[in-house]
Structures are given as structure tokens and as C-alpha cells.
Design a protein around this motif. Structure first.
Motif, PDB file in Angstrom:
ATOM      1  N   UNK A 118      25.225  43.182  44.123  1.00 11.82           N
ATOM      2  CA  UNK A 118      26.635  43.502  44.369  1.00 11.82           C
ATOM      3  C   UNK A 118      26.851  43.897  45.825  1.00 11.82           C
ATOM      4  N   UNK A 119      25.883  44.575  46.403  1.00 15.29           N
ATOM      5  CA  UNK A 119      25.964  44.934  47.818  1.00 15.29           C
ATOM      6  C   UNK A 119      25.885  43.692  48.692  1.00 15.29           C
ATOM      7  N   UNK A 120      25.003  42.761  48.335  1.00 12.70           N
ATOM      8  CA  UNK A 120      24.828  41.532  49.106  1.00 12.70           C
ATOM      9  C   UNK A 120      26.127  40.735  49.174  1.00 12.70           C
ATOM     10  N   UNK A 121      26.870  40.668  48.046  1.00  6.86           N
ATOM     11  CA  UNK A 121      28.101  39.866  48.010  1.00  6.86           C
ATOM     12  C   UNK A 121      29.347  40.687  48.339  1.00  6.86           C
ATOM     13  N   UNK A 122      29.171  41.967  48.705  1.00  9.01           N
ATOM     14  CA  UNK A 122      30.294  42.779  49.144  1.00  9.01           C
ATOM     15  C   UNK A 122      31.169  43.315  48.030  1.00  9.01           C
ATOM     16  N   UNK A 123      30.592  43.539  46.843  1.00  5.19           N
ATOM     17  CA  UNK A 123      31.374  44.067  45.724  1.00  5.19           C
ATOM     18  C   UNK A 123      30.862  45.430  45.256  1.00  5.19           C
ATOM     19  N   UNK A 124      30.024  46.071  46.041  1.00  4.76           N
ATOM     20  CA  UNK A 124      29.461  47.360  45.657  1.00  4.76           C
ATOM     21  C   UNK A 124      30.493  48.484  45.661  1.00  4.76           C
ATOM     22  N   UNK A 125      31.661  48.232  46.256  1.00  6.00           N
ATOM     23  CA  UNK A 125      32.689  49.265  46.382  1.00  6.00           C
ATOM     24  C   UNK A 125      33.729  49.204  45.261  1.00  6.00           C
ATOM     25  N   UNK A 126      33.605  48.268  44.324  1.00  3.01           N
ATOM     26  CA  UNK A 126      34.669  48.044  43.342  1.00  3.01           C
ATOM     27  C   UNK A 126      34.683  49.058  42.206  1.00  3.01           C
ATOM     28  N   UNK A 127      33.587  49.774  42.004  1.00  2.00           N
ATOM     29  CA  UNK A 127      33.551  50.871  41.047  1.00  2.00           C
ATOM     30  C   UNK A 127      34.021  50.516  39.655  1.00  2.00           C
ATOM     31  N   UNK A 128      35.058  51.242  39.155  1.00  5.69           N
ATOM     32  CA  UNK A 128      35.553  51.063  37.797  1.00  5.69           C
ATOM     33  C   UNK A 128      36.667  50.032  37.685  1.00  5.69           C
ATOM     34  N   UNK A 129      36.947  49.328  38.756  1.00  7.30           N
ATOM     35  CA  UNK A 129      38.011  48.328  38.749  1.00  7.30           C
ATOM     36  C   UNK A 129      37.623  47.152  37.858  1.00  7.30           C
ATOM     37  N   UNK A 130      38.466  46.798  36.862  1.00  7.63           N
ATOM     38  CA  UNK A 130      38.119  45.675  35.987  1.00  7.63           C
ATOM     39  C   UNK A 130      38.290  44.333  36.698  1.00  7.63           C
ATOM     40  N   UNK A 131      37.548  43.359  36.252  1.00  8.70           N
ATOM     41  CA  UNK A 131      37.573  42.039  36.884  1.00  8.70           C
ATOM     42  C   UNK A 131      38.960  41.399  36.818  1.00  8.70           C
ATOM     43  N   UNK A 132      39.753  41.731  35.802  1.00  8.01           N
ATOM     44  CA  UNK A 132      41.094  41.152  35.700  1.00  8.01           C
ATOM     45  C   UNK A 132      41.989  41.526  36.876  1.00  8.01           C
ATOM     46  N   UNK A 133      41.608  42.545  37.626  1.00  2.78           N
ATOM     47  CA  UNK A 133      42.368  42.957  38.803  1.00  2.78           C
ATOM     48  C   UNK A 133      41.755  42.431  40.098  1.00  2.78           C
ATOM     49  N   UNK A 134      40.708  41.616  39.992  1.00  3.25           N
ATOM     50  CA  UNK A 134      40.050  41.046  41.163  1.00  3.25           C
ATOM     51  C   UNK A 134      40.866  39.874  41.705  1.00  3.25           C
ATOM     52  N   UNK A 135      40.778  39.666  43.006  1.00  3.56           N
ATOM     53  CA  UNK A 135      41.322  38.455  43.612  1.00  3.56           C
ATOM     54  C   UNK A 135      40.403  37.284  43.279  1.00  3.56           C
ATOM     55  N   UNK A 136      40.885  36.063  43.530  1.00  8.04           N
ATOM     56  CA  UNK A 136      40.068  34.883  43.284  1.00  8.04           C
ATOM     57  C   UNK A 136      38.794  34.928  44.113  1.00  8.04           C
ATOM     58  N   UNK A 137      38.914  35.363  45.360  1.00  6.01           N
ATOM     59  CA  UNK A 137      37.745  35.454  46.228  1.00  6.01           C
ATOM     60  C   UNK A 137      36.713  36.431  45.698  1.00  6.01           C
ATOM     61  N   UNK A 138      37.174  37.567  45.162  1.00  7.79           N
ATOM     62  CA  UNK A 138      36.249  38.552  44.590  1.00  7.79           C
ATOM     63  C   UNK A 138      35.542  37.985  43.362  1.00  7.79           C
ATOM     64  N   UNK A 139      36.269  37.224  42.553  1.00 12.40           N
ATOM     65  CA  UNK A 139      35.651  36.595  41.378  1.00 12.40           C
ATOM     66  C   UNK A 139      34.602  35.575  41.804  1.00 12.40           C
ATOM     67  N   UNK A 140      34.883  34.846  42.894  1.00 11.83           N
ATOM     68  CA  UNK A 140      33.912  33.880  43.390  1.00 11.83           C
ATOM     69  C   UNK A 140      32.639  34.589  43.839  1.00 11.83           C
ATOM     70  N   UNK A 141      32.783  35.715  44.513  1.00 11.02           N
ATOM     71  CA  UNK A 141      31.608  36.459  44.979  1.00 11.02           C
ATOM     72  C   UNK A 141      30.819  37.041  43.806  1.00 11.02           C
ATOM     73  N   UNK A 142      31.535  37.486  42.770  1.00  3.40           N
ATOM     74  CA  UNK A 142      30.839  37.999  41.584  1.00  3.40           C
ATOM     75  C   UNK A 142      30.086  36.872  40.891  1.00  3.40           C
TER      76      UNK A 142
END
Length: 306
Positions: A118-142
Motif C-alpha cells: 500500500x505504501x509502494x502504490x501511495x495508498x497507505x494514507x487512506x485509513x478507514x476510507x471505504x473503496x466506494x469513495x476512492x477515485x478511479x485512479x486510487x482504485x487502479x493503484x489498489x
């Protein structure tokens, strides 16, 4: 003797009204980054889905890590990481929650790797945020982080830059280059952004209407396609002076004040750092591969339409 991660032989996928793949013979060398170029509907995703076990060929065959039997391919797929089209994510879970589910599905014991990825793809800061609130780019990184679970030896990425902003595209390119260089990870990647593939891939395959038209190395492609760096700064006269002195290469000054720098495209970071260190304000800085697009369009025999 060269070692291949993937080889297909006359691989064909037919549907009642069209042929998605037509007798494709494709070879991907171990340790390479294979850029798969083609328009929408050309057959890129179909081939990736067959190799990943999400679809079956009408006829033809393939070898994965030298395995061609049904049982051998099943075992070989355990050495792969895959993200095709939109990543299949559980929208009510967090990024880490999705990673944990996939870790358990794959039988991976190393829980510490989740935070690392998660740190490598830049998503280590998302915490308790559910994926349904992610942008398309964040979903691609996940999706990429999930594909990297278990340290795969072969990574298949179908249009991974969808939804990423320019900085995200650059960061993805740097990450894939680093993984390839440091771990020997073999990558099959498709993208509509041809200039990005030109900066990343070591080998290419051009596919059109289900037919593989050509395979070539980056060196062979560069002989046919010329790249340049498009540069725009607040003082173009000063920039030209610096570039001529510190980075001798062919320079064209354009009517809009921008600069085209040829023969130094393999080190864009050094060029941008040089200009910035000289006190110039960089307004635009990007690699351009117009010739690659022309070559692709010429190869498929017409105009490009998505």
C-alpha cells in the motif's frame, strides 16, 4: 538459449459474429517489459484474459513458464499477478481490507507485506476510507497492489494508467521500471498512451483486429521512431544556451517558444534538474513520440479511432 515466460502458438478466440484473436504467435522474454499496443477491441484484453484463465481459446495453445499442460498452467499461474480492465474490489472495505481478503484467498502468510505494498502504490494514507469513495485512479493503484501480492514473477496489466493524472502515470512508470530492474519482474502491459509505453517497454507487440502484426525490441522501434523532449520555460533563450553547453544535442525552437530536444530523451530527469538548478521556471516538460503514433497508425493501415 533465451528463456520465455510466455509463448502462444496460433492462439485464436472466435465468437459467433467476430474473431477476437486470429492465430497469434506471441513471445515474451523473461525479464522484459512487453508493451502491447492496439486500439480498443484489437484483442489485447482477450489475450490477457486467456493467459490469466478468465477465458478459453477456441483453438491454439500457449506455454506459461514452460508449462503447456492444463495442470502445469494452473500451477504456473500462481507465479503471476494480474489486473485486467477494472479491478474487482469490495467497495465496502478499505484498501487494506481488500488486500487482506486477497491475501487469505491466495494463502499468503506474510501480513506485513500488505502495508508495504500500500505504501509502494501511495495508498497507505487512506485509513478507514471505504473503496466506494476512492477515485478511479486510487482504485487502479489498489488493483496494482493486489496484483503484486505474493511477489509474482510475471505481471499482467491491462490499461493500468486509466484514471491516473500525469503525476500518477509518471509514478507508475517509475515503480514498474524499478520492480523490473531490481527484481527481474517480467511485465505485460497494454496502454493507449503510446508515449508512456515508449519510455517504459523493452519489447513491443502491435495487434490489430485480432492479428499480431509485429513484434520488435525497443532498439528496433527507436530506429524507426524518433523521440524528443517538449520543453517550455520562462526564458527559452537561456534554456537553449544551457542545453547547448551542458547537454549537447539537436535542439529545435518552435514558434510558440517551446523547445524540442532530441537525442537526450533517455535521461529526462537529468535534463529537468539541470534547467531547474539554473533558476528557470519549467512550465511544460514531457516526452513526445509522435513518430511512434504515426508508425502505429501506418502499421494498422489507416486512421486511429478509439
Amino acid at each position: 538459449m533465451e528463456e520465455y515466460v510466455l509463448q502462444t502458438r496460433q492462439l485464436t478466440k472466435q465468437y459467433p459474429k467476430h474473431t477476437a484473436l486470429a492465430q497469434v504467435d506471441l513471445s515474451i522474454r523473461k525479464g522484459s517489459i512487453y508493451g502491447f499496443i492496439g486500439q480498443n477491441g484489437a484483442g489485447k484484453s482477450t489475450l490477457m484474459r486467456i493467459i490469466s484463465g478468465l477465458a478459453f481459446p477456441s483453438f491454439g495453445s500457449f506455454e506459461l513458464f514452460g508449462q503447456s499442460s492444463a495442470s502445469g498452467i494452473v500451477q504456473a499461474r500462481k507465479r503471476m499477478g494480474v489486473t485486467i480492465e477494472s479491478p474487482a474490489l469490495l467497495s465496502h472495505l478499505t484498501a487494506r481490507g481488500n488486500m487482506e481478503v486477497r491475501r487469505l484467498q491466495k494463502g499468503i502468510s506474510d501480513r506485513a507485506s500488505l502495508d508495504k505494498l500500500l505504501n509502494i502504490v501511495g495508498l497507505d494514507h487512506t485509513g478507514s476510507k471505504p473503496v466506494k469513495e476512492f477515485s478511479l485512479g486510487m482504485k487502479q493503484r489498489l488493483g496494482l497492489a493486489i496484483a503484486l501480492l505474493g511477489d509474482p514473477e510475471f505481471l499482467i496489466l491491462d490499461e493500468p494508467t486509466n484514471g491516473l493524472d500525469p503525476v500518477g502515470v509518471m509514478e507508475l512508470r517509475q515503480l514498474l521500471t524499478k520492480l523490473n530492474r531490481d527484481t527481474g519482474l517480467t511485465i505485460l502491459i497494454s496502454s493507449h498512451i503510446l508515449s508512456e509505453l515508449h519510455l517504459l517497454a523493452t519489447h513491443y507487440g502491435i495487434i490489430h483486429q485480432g492479428k499480431l502484426l509485429e513484434q520488435l525490441t525497443a532498439g528496433e522501434l527507436n530506429e524507426k521512431c524518433r523521440q524528443y523532449l517538449h520543453i517550455k520555460v520562462d526564458d527559452s533563450d537561456r534554456a537553449v544556451e544551457i542545453l547547448m553547453d551542458q547537454a549537447p544535442a539537436k535542439i529545435n525552437r518552435m514558434p510558440d517558444g517551446s523547445i524540442r530536444l532530441y537525442e537526450s530523451t533517455e535521461r529526462p530527469g537529468a535534463i529537468s534538474s539541470l534547467l531547474a538548478a539554473s533558476g528557470l521556471e519549467i512550465e511544460q516538460f514531457m516526452p513526445v513520440s509522435e513518430e511512434l503514433e504515426r508508425y502505429f497508425i501506418q502499421k494498422i493501415g489507416g486512421n486511429s479511432h478509439d
